[in-house]
Design a protein around this motif. Structure first.
Motif, PDB file in Angstrom:
ATOM      1  N   ARG A   1       0.840  -1.197   0.000  1.00  0.00           N
ATOM      2  CA  ARG A   1       0.000   0.000   0.000  1.00  0.00           C
ATOM      3  C   ARG A   1       0.878   1.252   0.000  1.00  0.00           C
ATOM      4  O   ARG A   1       2.075   1.181   0.364  1.00  0.00           O
ATOM      5  CB  ARG A   1      -0.932  -0.007   1.206  1.00  0.00           C
ATOM      6  N   ALA A   2       0.301   2.378  -0.403  1.00  0.00           N
ATOM      7  CA  ALA A   2       1.048   3.645  -0.392  1.00  0.00           C
ATOM      8  C   ALA A   2       1.579   3.898   1.013  1.00  0.00           C
ATOM      9  O   ALA A   2       0.849   3.727   1.994  1.00  0.00           O
ATOM     10  CB  ALA A   2       0.145   4.777  -0.838  1.00  0.00           C
ATOM     11  N   GLY A   3       2.836   4.251   1.105  1.00  0.00           N
ATOM     12  CA  GLY A   3       3.459   4.460   2.410  1.00  0.00           C
ATOM     13  C   GLY A   3       4.017   3.185   3.019  1.00  0.00           C
ATOM     14  O   GLY A   3       4.665   3.234   4.059  1.00  0.00           O
ATOM     15  N   GLY A   4       3.770   2.039   2.369  1.00  0.00           N
ATOM     16  CA  GLY A   4       4.302   0.771   2.870  1.00  0.00           C
ATOM     17  C   GLY A   4       5.802   0.657   2.615  1.00  0.00           C
ATOM     18  O   GLY A   4       6.374   1.421   1.831  1.00  0.00           O
ATOM     19  N   HIS A   5       6.413  -0.313   3.287  1.00  0.00           N
ATOM     20  CA  HIS A   5       7.880  -0.438   3.232  1.00  0.00           C
ATOM     21  C   HIS A   5       8.292  -1.809   2.715  1.00  0.00           C
ATOM     22  O   HIS A   5       7.701  -2.834   3.070  1.00  0.00           O
ATOM     23  CB  HIS A   5       8.473  -0.234   4.627  1.00  0.00           C
ATOM     24  N   LEU A   6       9.338  -1.786   1.911  1.00  0.00           N
ATOM     25  CA  LEU A   6       9.977  -3.013   1.425  1.00  0.00           C
ATOM     26  C   LEU A   6      11.386  -3.072   2.000  1.00  0.00           C
ATOM     27  O   LEU A   6      12.125  -2.098   1.930  1.00  0.00           O
ATOM     28  CB  LEU A   6      10.071  -2.995  -0.106  1.00  0.00           C
ATOM     29  N   LEU A   7      11.739  -4.224   2.578  1.00  0.00           N
ATOM     30  CA  LEU A   7      13.125  -4.444   3.010  1.00  0.00           C
ATOM     31  C   LEU A   7      13.645  -5.653   2.255  1.00  0.00           C
ATOM     32  O   LEU A   7      13.022  -6.724   2.284  1.00  0.00           O
ATOM     33  CB  LEU A   7      13.199  -4.704   4.521  1.00  0.00           C
ATOM     34  N   LEU A   8      14.764  -5.483   1.552  1.00  0.00           N
ATOM     35  CA  LEU A   8      15.308  -6.653   0.879  1.00  0.00           C
ATOM     36  C   LEU A   8      16.805  -6.782   1.109  1.00  0.00           C
ATOM     37  O   LEU A   8      17.506  -5.785   1.272  1.00  0.00           O
ATOM     38  CB  LEU A   8      14.952  -6.693  -0.612  1.00  0.00           C
ATOM     39  N   ALA A   9      17.235  -8.043   1.169  1.00  0.00           N
ATOM     40  CA  ALA A   9      18.650  -8.352   1.422  1.00  0.00           C
ATOM     41  C   ALA A   9      19.136  -9.306   0.340  1.00  0.00           C
ATOM     42  O   ALA A   9      18.414 -10.213  -0.077  1.00  0.00           O
ATOM     43  CB  ALA A   9      18.809  -9.000   2.800  1.00  0.00           C
ATOM     44  N   PHE A  10      20.367  -9.074  -0.093  1.00  0.00           N
ATOM     45  CA  PHE A  10      20.936  -9.919  -1.154  1.00  0.00           C
ATOM     46  C   PHE A  10      22.460  -9.744  -1.181  1.00  0.00           C
ATOM     47  O   PHE A  10      22.988  -8.769  -0.639  1.00  0.00           O
ATOM     48  CB  PHE A  10      20.335  -9.542  -2.519  1.00  0.00           C
ATOM     49  N   GLN A  11      23.128 -10.696  -1.824  1.00  0.00           N
ATOM     50  CA  GLN A  11      24.563 -10.588  -1.997  1.00  0.00           C
ATOM     51  C   GLN A  11      24.861  -9.601  -3.124  1.00  0.00           C
ATOM     52  O   GLN A  11      24.225  -9.649  -4.176  1.00  0.00           O
ATOM     53  CB  GLN A  11      25.182 -11.954  -2.325  1.00  0.00           C
ATOM     54  N   SER A  12      25.854  -8.728  -2.896  1.00  0.00           N
ATOM     55  CA  SER A  12      26.136  -7.653  -3.849  1.00  0.00           C
ATOM     56  C   SER A  12      27.250  -8.031  -4.807  1.00  0.00           C
ATOM     57  O   SER A  12      28.236  -8.649  -4.403  1.00  0.00           O
ATOM     58  CB  SER A  12      26.607  -6.398  -3.111  1.00  0.00           C
TER      59      SER A  12
ATOM     60  N   THR B   1      23.604  -5.409  -7.744  1.00  0.00           N
ATOM     61  CA  THR B   1      24.140  -4.297  -6.956  1.00  0.00           C
ATOM     62  C   THR B   1      23.010  -3.454  -6.351  1.00  0.00           C
ATOM     63  O   THR B   1      21.894  -3.414  -6.879  1.00  0.00           O
ATOM     64  CB  THR B   1      25.015  -3.368  -7.818  1.00  0.00           C
ATOM     65  N   ALA B   2      23.348  -2.765  -5.294  1.00  0.00           N
ATOM     66  CA  ALA B   2      22.372  -1.876  -4.642  1.00  0.00           C
ATOM     67  C   ALA B   2      21.901  -0.807  -5.614  1.00  0.00           C
ATOM     68  O   ALA B   2      20.706  -0.472  -5.652  1.00  0.00           O
ATOM     69  CB  ALA B   2      23.006  -1.248  -3.399  1.00  0.00           C
ATOM     70  N   ASP B   3      22.817  -0.276  -6.438  1.00  0.00           N
ATOM     71  CA  ASP B   3      22.421   0.767  -7.399  1.00  0.00           C
ATOM     72  C   ASP B   3      21.421   0.233  -8.411  1.00  0.00           C
ATOM     73  O   ASP B   3      20.429   0.896  -8.740  1.00  0.00           O
ATOM     74  CB  ASP B   3      23.651   1.326  -8.128  1.00  0.00           C
TER      75      ASP B   3
ATOM     76  N   GLY C   1      32.078 -16.582   7.074  1.00  0.00           N
ATOM     77  CA  GLY C   1      32.223 -17.462   5.910  1.00  0.00           C
ATOM     78  C   GLY C   1      31.582 -16.932   4.639  1.00  0.00           C
ATOM     79  O   GLY C   1      31.495 -17.646   3.643  1.00  0.00           O
ATOM     80  N   GLU C   2      31.113 -15.671   4.651  1.00  0.00           N
ATOM     81  CA  GLU C   2      30.441 -15.129   3.463  1.00  0.00           C
ATOM     82  C   GLU C   2      31.429 -14.949   2.314  1.00  0.00           C
ATOM     83  O   GLU C   2      32.578 -14.556   2.527  1.00  0.00           O
ATOM     84  CB  GLU C   2      29.801 -13.772   3.809  1.00  0.00           C
ATOM     85  N   ARG C   3      30.955 -15.175   1.096  1.00  0.00           N
ATOM     86  CA  ARG C   3      31.817 -15.030  -0.082  1.00  0.00           C
ATOM     87  C   ARG C   3      31.702 -13.645  -0.700  1.00  0.00           C
ATOM     88  O   ARG C   3      32.553 -13.257  -1.503  1.00  0.00           O
ATOM     89  CB  ARG C   3      31.426 -16.055  -1.148  1.00  0.00           C
ATOM     90  N   ASP C   4      30.625 -12.936  -0.386  1.00  0.00           N
ATOM     91  CA  ASP C   4      30.332 -11.693  -1.090  1.00  0.00           C
ATOM     92  C   ASP C   4      29.929 -10.598  -0.109  1.00  0.00           C
ATOM     93  O   ASP C   4      29.496 -10.888   1.008  1.00  0.00           O
ATOM     94  CB  ASP C   4      29.168 -11.907  -2.066  1.00  0.00           C
ATOM     95  N   ALA C   5      30.046  -9.355  -0.591  1.00  0.00           N
ATOM     96  CA  ALA C   5      29.483  -8.230   0.164  1.00  0.00           C
ATOM     97  C   ALA C   5      27.970  -8.403   0.220  1.00  0.00           C
ATOM     98  O   ALA C   5      27.384  -9.111  -0.603  1.00  0.00           O
ATOM     99  CB  ALA C   5      29.846  -6.920  -0.526  1.00  0.00           C
ATOM    100  N   GLN C   6      27.354  -7.776   1.195  1.00  0.00           N
ATOM    101  CA  GLN C   6      25.910  -7.936   1.395  1.00  0.00           C
ATOM    102  C   GLN C   6      25.232  -6.562   1.369  1.00  0.00           C
ATOM    103  O   GLN C   6      25.768  -5.590   1.909  1.00  0.00           O
ATOM    104  CB  GLN C   6      25.621  -8.572   2.764  1.00  0.00           C
ATOM    105  N   THR C   7      24.056  -6.542   0.763  1.00  0.00           N
ATOM    106  CA  THR C   7      23.248  -5.317   0.742  1.00  0.00           C
ATOM    107  C   THR C   7      21.924  -5.555   1.464  1.00  0.00           C
ATOM    108  O   THR C   7      21.302  -6.600   1.275  1.00  0.00           O
ATOM    109  CB  THR C   7      22.929  -4.878  -0.707  1.00  0.00           C
ATOM    110  N   VAL C   8      21.515  -4.606   2.280  1.00  0.00           N
ATOM    111  CA  VAL C   8      20.158  -4.585   2.831  1.00  0.00           C
ATOM    112  C   VAL C   8      19.587  -3.218   2.466  1.00  0.00           C
ATOM    113  O   VAL C   8      20.188  -2.186   2.797  1.00  0.00           O
ATOM    114  CB  VAL C   8      20.144  -4.785   4.362  1.00  0.00           C
ATOM    115  N   LEU C   9      18.478  -3.213   1.753  1.00  0.00           N
ATOM    116  CA  LEU C   9      17.943  -1.966   1.211  1.00  0.00           C
ATOM    117  C   LEU C   9      16.488  -1.782   1.640  1.00  0.00           C
ATOM    118  O   LEU C   9      15.700  -2.713   1.557  1.00  0.00           O
ATOM    119  CB  LEU C   9      18.055  -2.024  -0.325  1.00  0.00           C
ATOM    120  N   LEU C  10      16.194  -0.591   2.104  1.00  0.00           N
ATOM    121  CA  LEU C  10      14.828  -0.264   2.537  1.00  0.00           C
ATOM    122  C   LEU C  10      14.241   0.751   1.541  1.00  0.00           C
ATOM    123  O   LEU C  10      14.911   1.726   1.169  1.00  0.00           O
ATOM    124  CB  LEU C  10      14.872   0.341   3.942  1.00  0.00           C
TER     125      LEU C  10
END
Ligand SMILES: C[S@@+](CC[C@H](N)C(=O)[O-])C[C@H]1O[C@@H](n2cnc3c(N)ncnc32)[C@H](O)[C@@H]1O
Length: 218
Positions: free
Chosen positions: A142-153, A179-181, A205-214
């Motif tokens: 809905r309008a004003g709602g929020h999305l949070l997503l996480a992924f390897q960058s 990528t985050a961009d 043990g992570e292989r990659d950088a991580q992004t969390v984007l709101l």
């Protein structure tokens, strides 16, 4: 809202997670693998989403993040492609609600949710198909709602089948870096405006950088 054309074939993803579900649930039962910074983003999301508003944990796996958000007061339900992951989630979190379904083709009505979480659940979607998933999220938020997503960058593809071979599973499973961009610009084009991003170096043990984007729906 019109969905971009082009089906995504998740057959191998579903088969892989159906195969590993019980080991996944046993080895990753909670947020012990998350960095404190990742949890700070989740905490901020939980505190920012409209109180009592429905939240979808889309690609919930065995339900550990559904639990995390529920414990922080969110009115959250989980959804996952893999029936075996959903069965594990229902077994381990019987007080919470879970359903089988694809984030690329949600059955929910428009503007249903105050928040959507995509916690490492878009990583098996090829980058050229992410638009379909994001359009579905934009439709149900809905309008004003929020999305949070996480992924390897980053860029390229990682074979993650090897990680499951040590548990005796022979699956076909790849994940795609982005990528985050890239993600922020795709989201912005459909009215999901970035409000905050965390991009951190790999740790442990992570292989990659991580992004969390709101992002916030306008
Ligand atoms: C790396 S696991 C993450 C699970 C969970 N979010 C967690 O953090 O434990 C990826 C999950 O996304 C799910 N998934 C992948 N593609 C999906 C899709 N198109 N629709 C729904 N779930 C999907 C998989 O079945 C799997 O359970």
């Amino acid at each position: 809202m019109t969905r971009p054309a082009g089906p995504v074939d998740y057959k191998f993803v579903q088969q892989a997670y159906d195969t590993v579900a019980d080991d996944y649930a046993a080895h990753l039962p909670d947020t012990r693998a998350e960095a404190a910074l990742d949890l700070a983003m989740l905490d901020h999301f939980a505190a920012t989403v409209e109180a009592g508003g429905p939240v979808l944990d889309a690609g919930c796996g065995a339900g550990r993040m559904t639990r995390y958000l529920a414990d922080r007061g969110c009115n959250v339900e989980g959804l996952d492609l893999s029936p075996a992951m959903v069965a594990a989630a229902r077994r381990d979190h019987p007080d919470l609600s879970f359903a089988v379904g694809s984030i690329a083709d949600l059955s929910h009505p428009d503007s249903r949710f105050a928040g959507v979480l995509l916690w490492y659940s878009t990583i098996h979607t090829p980058p050229e198909h992410l638009g379909r998933v994001f359009a579905e999220v934009a439709r149900v938020l809905r309008a004003g709602g929020h999305l949070l997503l996480a992924f390897q960058s980053g860029h390229g593809t990682r074979d993650v089948a090897a990680a499951y071979r040590r548990f005796g599973h022979d699956v076909q499973l790849e994940r795609y870096l982005t990528t985050a961009d890239d993600v922020a610009s795709q989201l912005s084009a459909i009215g999901l405006i970035e409000t905050c991003r965390l991009v951190r170096a790999a740790q442990g043990g992570e292989r990659d950088a991580q992004t969390v984007l709101l992002a916030r729906a306008i």
